[in-house]
Each structure stands twice: as structure tokens, then as C-alpha cells.
Design a protein around this motif. Structure first.
Motif, PDB file in Angstrom:
ATOM      1  N   ARG A 115       0.835  -1.204   0.000  1.00 42.13           N
ATOM      2  CA  ARG A 115       0.000   0.000   0.000  1.00 42.13           C
ATOM      3  C   ARG A 115       0.872   1.259   0.000  1.00 42.13           C
ATOM      4  N   ASP A 120      -7.927   1.004  -0.628  1.00 42.17           N
ATOM      5  CA  ASP A 120      -6.526   1.053  -0.186  1.00 42.17           C
ATOM      6  C   ASP A 120      -5.620   0.289  -1.149  1.00 42.17           C
ATOM      7  N   LEU A 121      -6.129  -0.847  -1.619  1.00 45.47           N
ATOM      8  CA  LEU A 121      -5.315  -1.709  -2.470  1.00 45.47           C
ATOM      9  C   LEU A 121      -5.081  -1.101  -3.849  1.00 45.47           C
ATOM     10  N   GLN A 145     -11.051  -1.357   2.107  1.00 45.93           N
ATOM     11  CA  GLN A 145      -9.842  -2.148   1.886  1.00 45.93           C
ATOM     12  C   GLN A 145      -9.498  -2.213   0.398  1.00 45.93           C
ATOM     13  N   LEU A 146     -10.524  -2.410  -0.425  1.00 44.49           N
ATOM     14  CA  LEU A 146     -10.280  -2.478  -1.863  1.00 44.49           C
ATOM     15  C   LEU A 146      -9.725  -1.155  -2.371  1.00 44.49           C
TER      16      LEU A 146
END
Lengths: 578, 578
Positions: free
Chosen positions: A184, A575-576, A572-573
Motif C-alpha cells: 500500500r 486502499d489496495l 480495503q479495496l
């Protein structure tokens, strides 16, 4: 503390002691005015007795309300047991309970917590925490603990240093597929999880840590086969200033120590065999030497008798099973079906019976006289009572099929002595394998494996013939370890990368740091890695490594208990994909 | 084997023996007809001598062509050394070399392989394999090995079982950020790397493995701070049927054993302190008890004298430094600048000098009579020779600032006895912390921490006041371990999830399997985890954990040696986006 003692340690020596025990309600039996409970913990089972005459009414009625797998804490007195149970260590006593506390209730478990459970594999995996309560699973985990600690202490006493290598490393596409971890903090950049600490242990050798070990998780993103785990544990070792012989001796020492400690076997002999010998005699590079059943070529003896199968094929060989000349037609048909399955892929199975009355019978009598058959029997030194199983085809495939047949024959005819430990070093592996699809060489072990010095000058001219300083340790037909002497010269290392079809940019990008390290005084070195999951299973005479892993994944790489892998949240997606 | 002996073991007892040694050329000195070489390996240094009169011409001239860090193998005879070197164990002998083989050459290393290297941090990290050859780095790694093995053996003797938990687990967004691993076999699904094996060890307790440990890598995808690593190693432990006191005692045993084995300290006393006591007296939850410097509140004593700073602030406190009343103006100014740095954020620093001639001087003499000042000195039981440093502000921030000042004072006035080990249990942490930004409670430890039973009835009515059964082990100002008694009742667990702002769907999705497990006879349990990297450093009196990690990452999470993270190939990216 909820206990003064565990459930596996009280005996007649403790009679009349006041004790406190905690554990799980394993079994409840009621008989009028008495309730017996088997209380279970990790250490064993102790019988509790609630007696309407001798226990308080409150305690007695509480006991009647308990259910299977409730967690309770009791206090009571150790008394002598009337009907002794010789199966358990605490079988001469029981506890007359004076107080009872329910520490936690339990729903009825979805399968029974017994040695032979009624739960199927899926159910047991979903409720693995209940499965672990079962004696066999628990004992496997405890054995694994003792095994790995013994390995550690042995290696440490032999001056090996446990060094932790990183888990977030660099992806190197050569070899199996890596699991990838997006970074990240560094967009578009990725870590990989290690398939093994191979390069790091080599760098430790360059760093002067001349004996290294680690018990370490490794990761391979493979299309899973039965009993393959995406993460597995390796006993990973490396040494400097040694040759192959030093390494074999060192790790025979380790294994001998394990045989002695855990199996009480003190003079186990380590056989040795080259890769070629293994293939020619056993059809496989990891032969199980607990039984004989060698493959004997009889190509010359069978040709020219007008039997097309023999005449049209390059290679014919037999396996003798002694004292089995009375094998029935049905058994043979059954075996024939077995070798014709697509997993084996043979076209058929022929046979000769060398009967005890000295008659000879075969499945190709039409073409062979008794004299012809005798010639075959002589070639393979057959004795009366033998049955010979025969296959014919091209050499490579036939040997492989007979290798499989050999294992199956041992099973069907019950020829395996489960009490035996037959370790075997297989040595002299080819350095490269030719891949017909990709039209290029692949490393048989990995690109860091050293060719034997006497083959160095053939490296470029005849790479397919180069033999490596590589070795596997095979135990009862299982490859439990493998390793090699590594390349410590940077120009040999570059040459090998080139033979694997990598150009300079490619191997510098992926392995530049290793080549660089080899320029700064890399010592001669080599090592080995053992599969701990497999080793634990084989030492216990078991096949299924999953039973020696606390929380295994299934054949689709899923953890059924925690339901992983799973979907991510939007955050989360995001962030990725930054 | 390239050696009969290592470079650290030969002594006068071996005189006249023929030996073979291998290692790195550490130093070369030539003096006319003699060449001396210090040969180095992991075990030490042995002096080699090449003598034009006594060695063959070939060997002598080969010796002259060696360079630093060449790897060589020599044979020779152990002889007495004329000028004894008392600094090394082999200092009474040298080897008269009769044959010399160069095993590998070396480029000139980018920094010197000496205890005090001339390489900067970046360079040493890029060539970590050379850095590891340096004595201090190598010794740190060897110490870490012995430390972890000692921990293992101690715990195993105490019936703890080493159980490996999985690395490819499920992502749980509560808490720090997970590293994510895409599953190729299950598109759109992801594994996460564990931040700790917390839930798995709890499931092992449910499974009846009543004492568990593991030395295990953990992963946190945090924005990195100095000396934080994205992967770090934990000594992870859990026990069933215990209360907090049992756990503290058990791990005092572990730590005492380490103090005894590695530091030869046998009667180290473990202090105890509640979280509130720690904050009130030391301004921090991990006070270094090797020195006193307690914080003393003097709010009442300073109010009402017309000094606005004191009058307008709720909270004023002092720290006494003994025998330092002669501290200079310049030193005080310097400290004042230090506390005003944004990292500390104080507005200023006041002081009183309690001189040995019994005069009293302060930075606020204008407002305070001698009697006023004496009142303060009495309150804090000051003795002549003391200097008092004083800060004023709101209580929370001022305590925190004084906590930092306290550590700085100890350093500046050289009050730290490096020979002391001062372990401290900090207990009674709040269960929740209120987050002003998100307007919700967060778990101070993690959502599985049990409230103390006496606070259970306030869980919903007054969550901010609930005290947890949680504890940290602090050693010389470093938090080296932390843990708690866990929730073993499923309804309490659900209630805590709800108090953390999760709805039923959310916590069932993330932690359903844990709640389910708690319904099947979960025993009371608790545990602790120690940071192995930190523990190793603190036991060696060092600050920088990176020095105790073989291949650390830098502050951007990069491995400078292997250049990870890195870009992927197109094929790999395609596999990922399937």
C-alpha cells in the motif's frame, strides 16, 4: 487457577486428597442415586462421582443438569474406585465431588468427541476446534511439537543458528507461482510470500553464519492437489565449508536422533542410490524400501516369440511377488483394471505363475513354450511360488507405471512392515529437465543447485547430461527432504540462468543481489530442507499430512472454519488500488 | 569438509597438530619475508603465518596475492606465537601454512568488516550479508537464537505446546490494517496475513490445548514509524483454566529464567502498578523504573499567587532531580527548548532550585515568596541540592509531556543504571478508549479482552469506566509484552462487539466462527504475547530492534538488499486480476 491437578495424573498415591479439577464433560452415566461423569482435559480422563447420599442435594441436582462438553470445575476427594478401569492411568481412583461450578455451557457438538468420530471431513474442518479435542488429532499436534523442539535442540547442539528470514520478499517468477502481497505504501509494487528461504539462507552463508536452520512457513500458489497445502512448514538448513558427504552425514545424525527418541530405533541404516538406479529398479525417485518388488527388465528374453505386445515395444519388465502364485484370476483382473485407470495409464498387465508344483502358467502361453518361460524365470531368478507381473511399452512410461504398480502390489499383498523405517538418500539427480512444451530446460531442483564439478565443462555443450550435486532423503516411499550443494561462483550462476533461458536483464532484475553477493567472498555451501508436516506424519506411520496441521486448508485452499479467503470491504479495496 | 577446526578454538593444547582451516581473510600484514593473515570465521580469528624460509615458494607468493574477504582454505601446523594477543582466545598460537587454496575471491567490500564499520545505514542494509559478517551484528543474531530456544525449552518444560497457526487467514478490518493476499483460485477473494494469531490461539483453548505457545511472525500494514517493521516476531502464549494472577506468575517465571540464563541475575523483582498509577506518577503506561523522577502534583500549592500560568491551568506538577541544584541556566534553556519541540508540545518549563546553602531560587520568584516556595518543597519532600522541574496545563497532556521530560532528564543527568533490569506489570487498563474523531469506543487492547467481572454490570451503562483484565509487561521503559484474560462467554463477546459499533451482521461476518466456538464449551482462558525483536534488544541493553533482525526493512517498508517490494510481470498481473 481453576484446578490443583489435571485429569491425567491422580492415582492411588493421592487417596483422600482434596483436589480441584477442571475440564470437559466427556460422558455422563446415571444409575438411580449415583451420577458418574468422565471429566476430560488434555492430559486424560478422571471419573467423578456424585452420590445422592454423600453429595449435597444442590451438587447432585446440578450434576444431573450437565450436558456433553460442558466445561466444569469441581472440588472433591480422591477415593478408591470399585471397578478399576485399566485403560486409563487414573483408572484406580475417582473423585467424590463436593462442589461443582459450570464454567461454560455447550451446545451439543455436531459430531462425537471420540477417537473414531462420526463427523465427516468437511464438518470436522469447519469445527476444527472441536476436532482438536479428539485424542488422535490432539496427540498428532503434541507429537509435532515434540518433534520440532527435538529438531531445534539437536541442530542447536550441533552449532546451527536459528535465523528468521523475511516473509515479505520479492517475487521471482522462475519456479512455482508466488502468492503476491500488494504494498500500500509503494503503489504498483508487490511483495511475494517465500516459496522457501532459499536465497536468504545462501546470503546468510555469504554472511558467515556457517550453520543455519529455521522451521519456517513456505507458500506456493499451486493448483491444489489432494493433500497439498498452500502453506506448509519446512525445516530449512544450510552449511558452509562442506561437501555433499558432510551434509548427508550431518542429517543422518539428525534423523537417527529422531528415530531413536521417538521410535526407539537405534541402528537404522541409511541406504544410498543414484537417481538412475532408483528409476531403473523402482520406477520412481522415492522408492519405498520396506519391501523388495524390484523391477527387472526382460526385454531380451521376451522378444521374437511372435507376441506382438513384446515384439513391438522397446521395453518389457517384470515384478516378482513371492509366494503368491495362487493369486486368483479375479485378483489379477482387478489389478489389470487398476493399472488401466487413467491415473496410471497402462494398456494391460501380463503375468507368469511359477507354481509350487513346478508347473508354469502365463497369460501369453499361446506364444511361449515352457522353455521360453523358464528362460524368463531364470533371468529374474524366480523361485517356485512366485508370480511375475509384466508390463511392456516405452521405457520411461513403463517404468513409471510399474513404479505405481509396485506400491499397489505391496498394499494388496500386505507386504509392508509398518514397523520398519527405511531411509534412503537418492543422489545424482540431473541438473536440468527438458520441457517439451516450452522447449527449454528447467531446473530439476532450483537454479542455485551446483553441477557436479566433473560435469562443469559439459554445462553448455550438453546440459541435459549434467548431473547435479543434489540429493533427496526418502523415508518409506515419501520424499521427506531434499537439497543440494549450491553454486558459489557468480559466473557459474550466471551461466545456469542463461541455460534456463533468462537473459542478462531478466536475471539481474530478479537475482542481481544474489549474483552481487557471490562476488564478495561466498564460501562453498549447501543445505537441505525437510517437510515438517510430512515428516511428522511418516514418523507416525500416517499418510495424511492434514492430520498433523492444526488448522489446515482444504483442496481448494479454503479454511472452512474461518471462511477464508473472503471478500474485502470497500475501504480495503480502495486502499489496495491506490 | 573444508576444515578440521574452526577459527576460534585452537590453543596451546593443539601445538604441533596439523590442521585445516577455512574462512575469510580479515587482515593482511607483510614484513619482508613474512606474511601474516588474520583468518576469520563465525567462531573467531586465527593468525596464519606464511614464512618465505619455511613455506613453499608457491604458497608464499599465493599469500601475497590474497585480498580482503577472500575465502581461503589452508593446511598447516599449529605453532606457538611470539607476540601473544590476549584479546582473542587463539592469541597464543598461529598456523604455519603449508598449503593454500582460494575457495572464492572477493571484490573490495563497500565498507569495512569491523566492529565499528565505516558504512552508513543504507549501505549496510543494501549489503546486509556483509554487515552480518561484522561481530556485533553476528552476535546479536546468535543471541536471538539462544534466546528463542531458551524460551521454547522453558515453555515446553512447563507443558506448553508449540502449535503453528495459519498465515493465510481472513481479513478483519477492526484494528490495524491487514496485509492482503489475493486468492488466484478464488477470484475476488482475499486472504490476510495475521496481525497476531489471537483468534487461533483462543480456538486452541476451545480445542482443549490448555497451554499453547508459538514464536511467530505477525504483520501490520501501518504507516511506518522509525524502528517499526511491517513484519515482526511474537512469542505468543495462551493458557486455559487460569486467572490473571496465574498468568503473571507463569511469565514472571519465564522472564526470571531468561534474566538468570543470559544476564546472570537471579533475584530480579517484578513490580506491579495499575495503569492509573503509572500515568499519574510517570506520565506514561510503560515507565522506566531504573530511576525515580516521579511526577508530583502541586496544583493546590501553586494556585492563587497571581502567577497566571498556574492560576489558569488545572494541573501543575513537578519532577525532582536530586543533587542537581547547580544546573546552569544554559542547561535549563536547552531543556526548555526540548520540551517545546512539536514532538513534546509543551509551552514552557519552570523550575525551583533548592540550593545546598538552603537558599531557594525559582523561575517565578516574582510571584512567590520564600514561604510559598517552601510550601511547594515540603509538599514534594524536597531535600537541599534538588532541582524541581515544573509544568502546568491540562492534566492529560501535561502528564504525557512530563512523562517524556522524565525520560529526557534521566538521559541528560545520566541517571540510568544500565546494569539494572526493572520489570513491571502494568495492570487494570481501561477496556475501551473513546475516539473523539470517530465518536466511538475502540478497544484499548483488542475486542476479545475480558472486562473485570466486577465491571460487567457497567458494560453498557458506563463503558468508558470499565476496567479490563489486561496487563502489560514493561522492562526498563519498554513494553515487551502484553495480554489479557479473554472473553469466554459468547453473549459478553457479542455485547463488546456492539459497544464497538459493529452491528450483528458485521460481527457475525467477521467473527461468527469465534462466537460459534464460544458456544461449544469454551474454557476460561487468557494469554500474553512478547515482542521477540524488542525483548532481544532490551536484554542486550540496546534500543534499535533492527539490529536484532537478520534482514530488516527500512522505514518505508523496503528491503534495500533484494529491492522489495517490486513490480510484477504482465503474466503475474494477469493472474491476479482474473
Amino acid at each position: 487457577m481453576n484446578r490443583t491437578n489435571n485429569c491425567g495424573e491422580l492415582s492411588k498415591a493421592n487417596l483422600n486428597e482434596d483436589v480441584r479439577l477442571s475440564g470437559w464433560v466427556n460422558k455422563i452415566r446415571e444409575k438411580g442415586f449415583i451420577v458418574w461423569i468422565d471429566l476430560r482435559d488434555r492430559y486424560g480422563i478422571t471419573q467423578l462421582v456424585f452420590d445422592k447420599d454423600r453429595s449435597s442435594e444442590e451438587v447432585f441436582s446440578a450434576a444431573s443438569n450437565l450436558g456433553r462438553e460442558f466445561v466444569i470445575e469441581i472440588e472433591g476427594k480422591v477415593i478408591e474406585r470399585k471397578s478399576i478401569n485399566e485403560k486409563i492411568t487414573t483408572g484406580e481412583i475417582e473423585i467424590l465431588v463436593s462442589s461443582l461450578k459450570v464454567l461454560n455451557k455447550s451446545l451439543t457438538p455436531p459430531f462425537t468427541i471420540e477417537n473414531e468420530s462420526d463427523g465427516g471431513e468437511e464438518l470436522r474442518m469447519k469445527y476444527r476446534y472441536l476436532d482438536i479435542r479428539r485424542e488422535p488429532v490432539k496427540e498428532n499436534l503434541i507429537f509435532r511439537h515434540h518433534l520440532s523442539l527435538e529438531v531445534r535442540n539437536y541442530l542447536s547442539k550441533n552449532n546451527f543458528i536459528d535465523v528468521e528470514t523475511p516473509y515479505l520478499i520479492k517475487s521471482t517468477p522462475e519456479g512455482a507461482r508466488d502468492f503476491i502481497v500488494p504494498s500500500r505504501l509503494n503503489p504498483d509494487h508487490y511483495y511475494a510470500l517465500p516459496q522457501s528461504p532459499q536465497i536468504f539462507k545462501q546470503l546468510l552463508m555469504v554472511g558467515g553464519i556457517d550453520k543455519y536452520y529455521q522451521i519456517v512457513k513456505c507458500f506456493r500458489d499451486e493448483d491444489l492437489r489432494a493433500d497439498r497445502q498452500p502453506e506448509f512448514t519446512q525445516i530449512d538448513c544450510e552449511m558452509s565449508f562442506v561437501d555433499q558427504e558432510d551434509i548427508l552425514k550431518q542429517f543422518e545424525g539428525l534423523m537417527s536422533n529422531l528415530f531413536s527418541k521417538f521410535l526407539n530405533k537405534n541402528d537404522v541404516i541409511f541406504e544410498r542410490m543414484t537417481y538412475n538406479e532408483a528409476i531403473e529398479n523402482y520406477g520412481i525417485d522415492k522408492p519405498d524400501l520396506r519391501y523388495e518388488l524390484k523391477i527387472n527388465e526382460i526385454s531380451n528374453e521376451v522378444k521374437g516369440k511372435g507376441f506382438q505386445i513384446f515384439d513391438n515395444n522397446d521395453f518389457t519388465a517384470s515384478i516378482i511377488v513371492e509366494d503368491k502364485s495362487e493369486t486368483t484370476r479375479k485378483e489379477i483382473d482387478n489389478l489389470t483394471e487398476w493399472v488401466k485407470r487413467p491415473q496410471i495409464g497402462a494398456t494391460g498387465l501380463l503375468w507368469i505363475k511359477h507354481n509350487t508344483d513346478l508347473t508354469i502358467k502365463s497369460s501369453f502361453d499361446k506364444f511361449f513354450s515352457e522353455k521360453d518361460l523358464k528362460q524368463i524365470l531364470n533371468k529374474v531368478s524366480s523361485k517356485p511360488g512366485d508370480i511375475l507381473f509384466i508390463m511392456s511399452g516405452d521405457k520411461k512410461n513403463t517404468l513409471e507405471q510399474m513404479g505405481s504398480l509396485r506400491v499397489e502390489l505391496a498394499k494388496r499383498f500386505d507386504l509392508i512392515d509398518n514397523n520398519k523405517m527405511c531411509p534412503l538418500w537418492v543422489t545424482d539427480f540431473p541438473l536440468f529437465e527438458w520441457d517439451e512444451d516450452e522447449k527449454r530446460f528447467f531446473s530439476m531442483h532450483h537454479p542455485f543447485t551446483s553441477p557436479k564439478p566433473e560435469f562443469l565443462n559439459q554445462l553448455e555443450s550438453n546440459p541435459g547430461k549434467v548431473i547435479a550435486n543434489a540429493y533427496d532423503l526418502v523415508l518409506n516411499g515419501n520424499e521427506i527432504g531434499g537439497g543440494s550443494i549450491r553454486i558459489h561462483s557468480f559466473d557459474t550462476q550466471m551461466k545456469v540462468f542463461e541455460l534456463l533461458g533468462m537473459d542478462k536483464e531478466e536475471y539481474t532484475d530478479q537475482f542481481g543481489f544474489l549474483i552481487e553477493a557471490l562476488k564478495y567472498g561466498a564460501p562453498p555451501h549447501g543445505g537441505i530442507a525437510f517437510g515438517l508436516d510430512r515428516l511428522a506424519a511418516v514418523l507416525q506411520g500416517k499418510d495424511v499430512i492434514r492430520d498433523f496441521i492444526a488448522f489446515p486448508k482444504n483442496n481448494s485452499g479454503k479454511d472452512l472454519m474461518i471462511d477464508a479467503p473472503s471478500k474485502l470491504t470497500k475501504e480495503q479495496l480502495k486502499d489496495l488500488s491506490k
